[in-house]
Design a protein around this motif. Sequence first.
Motif, mmCIF file in Angstrom:
data_model
loop_
_atom_site.group_PDB
_atom_site.id
_atom_site.type_symbol
_atom_site.label_atom_id
_atom_site.label_comp_id
_atom_site.label_asym_id
_atom_site.label_seq_id
_atom_site.Cartn_x
_atom_site.Cartn_y
_atom_site.Cartn_z
ATOM 1 N N GLU A 3 5.108 -18.485 11.336
ATOM 2 C CA GLU A 3 6.536 -18.424 11.039
ATOM 3 C C GLU A 3 7.004 -16.973 10.892
ATOM 4 O OE1 GLU A 3 7.863 -20.787 7.767
ATOM 5 O OE2 GLU A 3 6.916 -22.620 8.523
ATOM 6 N N ILE A 4 6.195 -16.177 10.190
ATOM 7 C CA ILE A 4 6.590 -14.786 9.960
ATOM 8 C C ILE A 4 6.555 -13.980 11.249
ATOM 9 C CG2 ILE A 4 5.972 -12.643 8.768
ATOM 10 C CD1 ILE A 4 4.983 -14.400 6.462
ATOM 11 N N SER A 5 5.542 -14.216 12.083
ATOM 12 C CA SER A 5 5.428 -13.441 13.333
ATOM 13 C C SER A 5 6.609 -13.712 14.261
ATOM 14 C CB SER A 5 4.116 -13.766 14.052
ATOM 15 O OG SER A 5 4.133 -15.083 14.577
ATOM 16 N N ALA A 6 7.264 -14.862 14.079
ATOM 17 C CA ALA A 6 8.404 -15.216 14.922
ATOM 18 C C ALA A 6 9.710 -14.588 14.448
ATOM 19 C CB ALA A 6 8.551 -16.740 14.973
ATOM 20 N N ILE A 7 9.712 -13.979 13.265
ATOM 21 C CA ILE A 7 10.926 -13.322 12.758
ATOM 22 C C ILE A 7 11.197 -12.074 13.586
ATOM 23 C CG2 ILE A 7 11.983 -12.158 10.770
ATOM 24 C CD1 ILE A 7 10.244 -13.908 8.945
ATOM 25 N N GLU A 8 12.416 -11.958 14.067
ATOM 26 C CA GLU A 8 12.777 -10.794 14.885
ATOM 27 C C GLU A 8 12.573 -9.500 14.098
ATOM 28 O OE1 GLU A 8 16.601 -8.977 17.355
ATOM 29 O OE2 GLU A 8 16.752 -10.945 16.377
ATOM 30 N N GLY A 9 11.819 -8.579 14.682
ATOM 31 C CA GLY A 9 11.571 -7.295 14.042
ATOM 32 C C GLY A 9 10.179 -7.158 13.450
ATOM 33 N N ASN A 13 6.796 -4.293 20.406
ATOM 34 C CA ASN A 13 6.866 -4.930 21.728
ATOM 35 C C ASN A 13 7.541 -6.298 21.692
ATOM 36 O OD1 ASN A 13 4.945 -6.476 20.490
ATOM 37 N ND2 ASN A 13 3.217 -5.664 21.675
ATOM 38 N N GLY A 14 8.258 -6.587 20.589
ATOM 39 C CA GLY A 14 9.057 -7.806 20.568
ATOM 40 C C GLY A 14 8.381 -9.034 20.013
ATOM 41 N N HIS A 15 7.097 -8.935 19.692
ATOM 42 C CA HIS A 15 6.445 -10.078 19.031
ATOM 43 C C HIS A 15 5.429 -9.576 18.003
ATOM 44 C CE1 HIS A 15 3.433 -9.220 22.180
ATOM 45 N NE2 HIS A 15 2.559 -9.688 21.301
ATOM 46 N N GLY A 16 5.232 -10.371 16.974
ATOM 47 C CA GLY A 16 4.370 -9.966 15.866
ATOM 48 C C GLY A 16 2.917 -10.347 16.082
ATOM 49 N N GLN A 17 2.028 -9.371 15.968
ATOM 50 C CA GLN A 17 0.592 -9.664 15.988
ATOM 51 C C GLN A 17 0.189 -10.332 14.681
ATOM 52 O OE1 GLN A 17 -1.993 -6.346 16.754
ATOM 53 N NE2 GLN A 17 -0.534 -5.374 18.155
ATOM 54 N N ILE A 18 -0.757 -11.275 14.765
ATOM 55 C CA ILE A 18 -1.266 -11.942 13.561
ATOM 56 C C ILE A 18 -2.752 -11.624 13.410
ATOM 57 C CG2 ILE A 18 -1.745 -14.160 12.437
ATOM 58 C CD1 ILE A 18 0.659 -15.311 13.945
ATOM 59 N N HIS A 19 -3.101 -11.156 12.226
ATOM 60 C CA HIS A 19 -4.516 -11.000 11.869
ATOM 61 C C HIS A 19 -4.683 -11.682 10.507
ATOM 62 C CE1 HIS A 19 -5.404 -8.157 15.117
ATOM 63 N NE2 HIS A 19 -4.181 -7.697 14.893
ATOM 64 N N SER A 20 -5.160 -12.917 10.560
ATOM 65 C CA SER A 20 -5.208 -13.724 9.331
ATOM 66 C C SER A 20 -6.489 -14.544 9.311
ATOM 67 C CB SER A 20 -3.989 -14.653 9.270
ATOM 68 O OG SER A 20 -3.984 -15.393 8.092
ATOM 69 N N CYS A 21 -7.237 -14.403 8.236
ATOM 70 C CA CYS A 21 -8.519 -15.088 8.101
ATOM 71 C C CYS A 21 -8.328 -16.516 7.598
ATOM 72 C CB CYS A 21 -9.402 -14.334 7.105
ATOM 73 S SG CYS A 21 -8.723 -14.337 5.417
ATOM 74 N N GLU A 22 -9.385 -17.317 7.688
ATOM 75 C CA GLU A 22 -9.426 -18.567 6.920
ATOM 76 C C GLU A 22 -9.577 -18.178 5.453
ATOM 77 O OE1 GLU A 22 -9.026 -21.685 8.086
ATOM 78 O OE2 GLU A 22 -8.629 -20.728 10.023
ATOM 79 N N ILE A 23 -8.915 -18.908 4.564
ATOM 80 C CA ILE A 23 -8.847 -18.456 3.177
ATOM 81 C C ILE A 23 -10.212 -18.436 2.498
ATOM 82 C CG2 ILE A 23 -8.349 -20.697 2.124
ATOM 83 C CD1 ILE A 23 -6.931 -17.179 1.210
ATOM 84 N N ASP A 24 -11.172 -19.251 2.973
ATOM 85 C CA ASP A 24 -12.499 -19.206 2.332
ATOM 86 C C ASP A 24 -13.254 -17.920 2.665
ATOM 87 O OD1 ASP A 24 -13.139 -19.735 4.956
ATOM 88 O OD2 ASP A 24 -14.107 -21.663 4.565
ATOM 89 N N GLU A 25 -12.719 -17.110 3.598
ATOM 90 C CA GLU A 25 -13.322 -15.801 3.867
ATOM 91 C C GLU A 25 -12.873 -14.748 2.857
ATOM 92 O OE1 GLU A 25 -13.025 -14.459 7.970
ATOM 93 O OE2 GLU A 25 -12.742 -16.545 8.611
ATOM 94 N N ALA A 26 -11.820 -15.052 2.103
ATOM 95 C CA ALA A 26 -11.331 -14.104 1.079
ATOM 96 C C ALA A 26 -12.134 -14.316 -0.196
ATOM 97 C CB ALA A 26 -9.845 -14.323 0.828
ATOM 98 N N ASP A 27 -13.394 -13.885 -0.140
ATOM 99 C CA ASP A 27 -14.312 -14.121 -1.253
ATOM 100 C C ASP A 27 -14.824 -12.813 -1.860
ATOM 101 O OD1 ASP A 27 -15.837 -13.251 0.834
ATOM 102 O OD2 ASP A 27 -17.253 -14.929 0.814
ATOM 103 N N PHE A 28 -14.093 -11.727 -1.618
ATOM 104 C CA PHE A 28 -14.489 -10.406 -2.105
ATOM 105 C C PHE A 28 -13.362 -9.890 -2.991
ATOM 106 C CE2 PHE A 28 -12.281 -10.256 1.852
ATOM 107 C CZ PHE A 28 -11.301 -9.301 1.645
ATOM 108 N N PHE A 29 -13.647 -8.827 -3.750
ATOM 109 C CA PHE A 29 -12.626 -8.292 -4.665
ATOM 110 C C PHE A 29 -12.296 -6.856 -4.299
ATOM 111 C CE2 PHE A 29 -10.739 -6.410 -8.369
ATOM 112 C CZ PHE A 29 -9.972 -7.440 -8.910
ATOM 113 N N ILE A 30 -11.004 -6.565 -4.242
ATOM 114 C CA ILE A 30 -10.526 -5.199 -4.040
ATOM 115 C C ILE A 30 -9.760 -4.780 -5.293
ATOM 116 C CG2 ILE A 30 -9.070 -3.651 -2.663
ATOM 117 C CD1 ILE A 30 -11.414 -4.628 -1.058
ATOM 118 N N GLY A 31 -10.269 -3.789 -5.992
ATOM 119 C CA GLY A 31 -9.590 -3.311 -7.196
ATOM 120 C C GLY A 31 -8.255 -2.662 -6.856
ATOM 121 N N SER A 32 -7.250 -2.889 -7.696
ATOM 122 C CA SER A 32 -5.910 -2.352 -7.431
ATOM 123 C C SER A 32 -5.210 -2.024 -8.735
ATOM 124 C CB SER A 32 -5.053 -3.382 -6.674
ATOM 125 O OG SER A 32 -5.663 -3.799 -5.488
#
Length: 448
Positions: A91-97, A120-139
Motif C-alpha cells: 500500500e505504501i509503495s503505491a503512494i505517489e512520491g 523512478n515513479g514506483h517505490g522499492q520494497i525491502h521487507s522481511c517476514e516478521i519472524d526474521e526480526a529477532d535481533f535488537f538494535i539499541g536506540s
Amino acid sequence: MENLSRKTAAFHTLGCKLNFAETSTIARQLTGAGYEKVNFDEAADVYVINTCSVTENADRECKIHVRRAMKANPEGLVVVLGCYAQLKPQEISAIEGVDLVLGAKEKFNILSFLDDLQKNGHGQIHSCEIDEADFFIGSYSIGDRTRAFLKVQDGCDYKCTYCTIPLARGISRSDTIENVVHNARQIAAKGIKEIVLTGVNIGDYGKGEFGNKKHAHTFLDLITELDAVEGIERIRISSIEPNLLKDESIELVAKSKRFVPHFHIPLQSGSDDLLKKMKRRYLTALYRNRITKILDVLPDACIGVDVIVGFPGETEEKFLETYHFLSELPISYLHVFTYSERENTEAAQMEGAVPLAERKKRNKMLRILSEKKKMAYYATQLGKTLPVLWEHENKDGLMYGFTENYVRVQQPYNASSVNQVEFLTLEQIQPDGNVSVVPAFEGFLAKV
C-alpha cells in the motif's frame, strides 16, 4: 569553501516514544555518513518518514507527510519505514512520491539502500517476514528534546486480540544491561537531564537479551543498574503492564533519587469480561492492587492510564463498569483510544461491534473524566515546592516544564532556565490547565 556536494536528510516521526528513539538513531547513521540534517519542510535530498500502526488513520497520515516532502522538494527521495511499513508495504509503495519502503529488519540498514536509489515513479520494497526480526538494535533520541527516549526492549509476545504490534515488531527481545547503561552514560555526557525508558513491553525486559527466549535479567535488575548511573537527574518509566510492575520495582522508585514518581499503566477496560476477551494478563482486582501499592509508598505519584472504548461486546453496561472503575480509582489522567478494527487480529472477527457514533461518545465521556482527574490531581500539588525541568519551547512568551511527578507548569520565558532543574512552588492552576509557579522560599532552598 562550502561543500556543495553535501547531501541533506529530513525526518518525521509518527507514533510512540520508541519510534522517536529509533528515528534519532537512524538520523545519526545518516549524519555519520555525511548527510546534513534539515527540517522536514525544507528542501532535502532524502526524507525519512517513520510510521505507526496504532493510529486509526495510519494510511492518511503517511500520505500527508509524503505530500509535505514532495512539496518541499519534488526531486527528494522519500523513504517510509516503521510499523505501518512492515504491515502494509504494498500500500505504501503505491503512494505517489514514495521511493523506498523498509521493513522491521531493514530500517536500520537504510544507508545500504540509498546509494543506488533513484526517483523512478514506483517505490522499492525491502521487507522481511516478521519472524526474521529477532535481533535488537539499541536506540535513543538525543538533540531534539530536553529529555532522551532510551530504547531498552522491542517486540511483544503477548497476544492481545486487538493489537498488531507483534505483527509489526516481532518477538519480545531486549538490549543488554551493559549497552543500556553505556547509552545512558552517553546521554548524560550530552547534558540531557532526563531519560525516558521505552520499549513495546518494557516490563518484559531481559527476555532475548542474549538471543534466547529466556530472561537473562529482569526489569528490576535493569532499573537497579540505571539508578547508579551518574549524571542523569531523572529517569522516567514509560508505559508498563500492570502484571509486570512488581512491588520491588515500585519500592526501588520510592527510594531512588533518579527514578521519578510517575507511572503509566495500561488498563484498556474496567470490565473483567472484556479484559478476558482482549486476552489481557490481569483483571481489575490486580490493577487496583497496583494503584494502591504505588500510592502507599509514593502518595504524590502521578498515575496515567490507557483505556480503549468501543471494543467488540462493550455494551453500555460494560462501558459504565469501566467508567465507574476509573472514576473511583485515585489516578491522575487517561489516554483514551477508540477501538478500530485491524486486519489479522482476533478482535476484528468478533461479534458485538459497537456503532462508531457510540464509540466516539464514550471516548468523549472518558476524555472529560480524564480532565477532571488531572485537575483534581494538580490541585493536590498546589503549595508544594518541587523540582521543575524546563523545556526549550517559547510559546507566546511562556515556557513550560514538568515536575518529577508530571505536573505541567509554566512561567514567563527565560532562556537561562532551559534544560535546568529549578525548585519552585506550585501556585495556581491557569485557564489553559497548566500550573503557574513562584520561586521557592530561601529556607527551603537552604535545606535542599
